[in-house]
Design a protein around this motif. Structure first.
Motif, PDB file in Angstrom:
ATOM      1  N   ASP A  47      46.956  71.904  58.926  1.00 31.40           N
ATOM      2  CA  ASP A  47      46.131  73.122  58.923  1.00 31.40           C
ATOM      3  C   ASP A  47      45.658  73.474  60.333  1.00 31.40           C
ATOM      4  OD1 ASP A  47      46.187  73.576  56.091  1.00 31.40           O
ATOM      5  OD2 ASP A  47      44.878  71.830  55.901  1.00 31.40           O
ATOM      6  N   ARG A  95      37.586  82.442  55.419  1.00 26.22           N
ATOM      7  CA  ARG A  95      37.432  82.454  53.960  1.00 26.22           C
ATOM      8  C   ARG A  95      38.571  81.689  53.289  1.00 26.22           C
ATOM      9  NH1 ARG A  95      35.292  88.628  53.609  1.00 26.22           N
ATOM     10  NH2 ARG A  95      33.102  88.123  53.888  1.00 26.22           N
ATOM     11  N   ASP A  98      37.997  78.007  53.776  1.00 27.76           N
ATOM     12  CA  ASP A  98      36.932  77.559  52.880  1.00 27.76           C
ATOM     13  C   ASP A  98      37.441  77.447  51.443  1.00 27.76           C
ATOM     14  OD1 ASP A  98      34.121  76.936  52.210  1.00 27.76           O
ATOM     15  OD2 ASP A  98      34.207  78.881  51.170  1.00 27.76           O
ATOM     16  N   SER A  99      38.159  78.454  50.970  1.00 26.19           N
ATOM     17  CA  SER A  99      38.639  78.425  49.581  1.00 26.19           C
ATOM     18  C   SER A  99      39.654  77.313  49.351  1.00 26.19           C
ATOM     19  CB  SER A  99      39.213  79.782  49.170  1.00 26.19           C
ATOM     20  OG  SER A  99      40.414  80.040  49.832  1.00 26.19           O
ATOM     21  N   LEU A 100      40.402  76.958  50.397  1.00 25.04           N
ATOM     22  CA  LEU A 100      41.362  75.853  50.298  1.00 25.04           C
ATOM     23  C   LEU A 100      40.715  74.495  50.578  1.00 25.04           C
ATOM     24  CD1 LEU A 100      44.414  77.479  52.142  1.00 25.04           C
ATOM     25  CD2 LEU A 100      44.153  77.115  49.669  1.00 25.04           C
ATOM     26  N   LYS A 101      39.416  74.524  50.849  1.00 25.59           N
ATOM     27  CA  LYS A 101      38.645  73.303  51.146  1.00 25.59           C
ATOM     28  C   LYS A 101      39.171  72.586  52.383  1.00 25.59           C
ATOM     29  CE  LYS A 101      36.259  73.725  47.313  1.00 25.59           C
ATOM     30  NZ  LYS A 101      35.322  74.799  47.369  1.00 25.59           N
ATOM     31  N   ARG A 102      39.543  73.378  53.402  1.00 32.75           N
ATOM     32  CA  ARG A 102      40.041  72.812  54.654  1.00 32.75           C
ATOM     33  C   ARG A 102      38.936  72.644  55.688  1.00 32.75           C
ATOM     34  NH1 ARG A 102      43.496  71.897  51.363  1.00 32.75           N
ATOM     35  NH2 ARG A 102      45.692  72.372  51.634  1.00 32.75           N
ATOM     36  N   GLU A 104      34.437  72.104  56.026  1.00 34.63           N
ATOM     37  CA  GLU A 104      33.208  71.755  55.318  1.00 34.63           C
ATOM     38  C   GLU A 104      32.360  72.993  55.113  1.00 34.63           C
ATOM     39  OE1 GLU A 104      31.080  68.609  57.232  1.00 34.63           O
ATOM     40  OE2 GLU A 104      32.906  67.451  57.575  1.00 34.63           O
ATOM     41  N   GLN A 105      31.629  73.013  54.015  1.00 33.14           N
ATOM     42  CA  GLN A 105      30.767  74.152  53.688  1.00 33.14           C
ATOM     43  C   GLN A 105      29.722  74.394  54.775  1.00 33.14           C
ATOM     44  OE1 GLN A 105      31.337  76.032  50.964  1.00 33.14           O
ATOM     45  NE2 GLN A 105      29.725  77.447  51.541  1.00 33.14           N
ATOM     46  N   TYR A 108      31.290  76.269  57.599  1.00 28.88           N
ATOM     47  CA  TYR A 108      31.544  77.637  57.146  1.00 28.88           C
ATOM     48  C   TYR A 108      30.269  78.479  57.223  1.00 28.88           C
ATOM     49  CZ  TYR A 108      33.027  81.329  53.884  1.00 28.88           C
ATOM     50  OH  TYR A 108      33.331  82.540  53.298  1.00 28.88           O
TER      51      TYR A 108
END
Length: 132
Positions: A47, A95, A98-102, A104-105, A108
């Motif tokens: 990624d 986004r 984040d949606s792919l969880k690549r 950390e929140q 983000y």
């Protein structure tokens, strides 16, 4: 006398650069670049190459467009629009990451706080530039 001309040009150029570097858009875009740079190294390796490098490149492009817009008044709106194009690419890629969880929140959320500041400032800058 030529030397004095160069000195005067250098001093006025330094003042201009200082004004640009003290603008909230420049400061926040620099924060975003640094944040994205740090984010890249927390991503999985594949990624980092596919998404991270594109994020970083878009940040650098956006900064370049802002510098050009700030420098050339007659082309300001055109380069602000180019900035906004890159800016929207950054938002979309973040986004996606984040949606792919690549990412950390926490990262983000921190980056989107900077993005929100930039968004408000660049829209106001574009509006004021159109009125000039």
């Amino acid at each position: 006398q030529k030397i004095l001309g160069i000195e005067n040009f250098t001093k006025s150029n330094e003042k201009f650069v200082n004004l640009m570097e003290n603008s909230s858009i420049y400061i926040d875009t620099t924060k975003l670049i640094k944040g994205i740079y740090q984010l890249i190294f927390s991503m999985p390796k594949k990624d980092r190459v596919v998404l991270g490098e594109k994020l970083f490149e878009s940040c650098l492009n956006a900064m370049s467009y802002f510098q050009t817009a700030y420098t050339f008044k007659e082309k300001r709106v055109k380069y602000i629009d180019k900035y906004l194009f890159e800016f929207n690419k950054i938002i979309t890629m973040l986004r996606l990451a984040d949606s792919l969880k690549r990412i950390e929140q926490k990262q983000y959320v921190l980056l989107f706080e900077i993005i929100e500041n930039i968004d408000n400032a660049i829209i106001a800058y574009r509006k004021s530039s159109m009125e000039e």
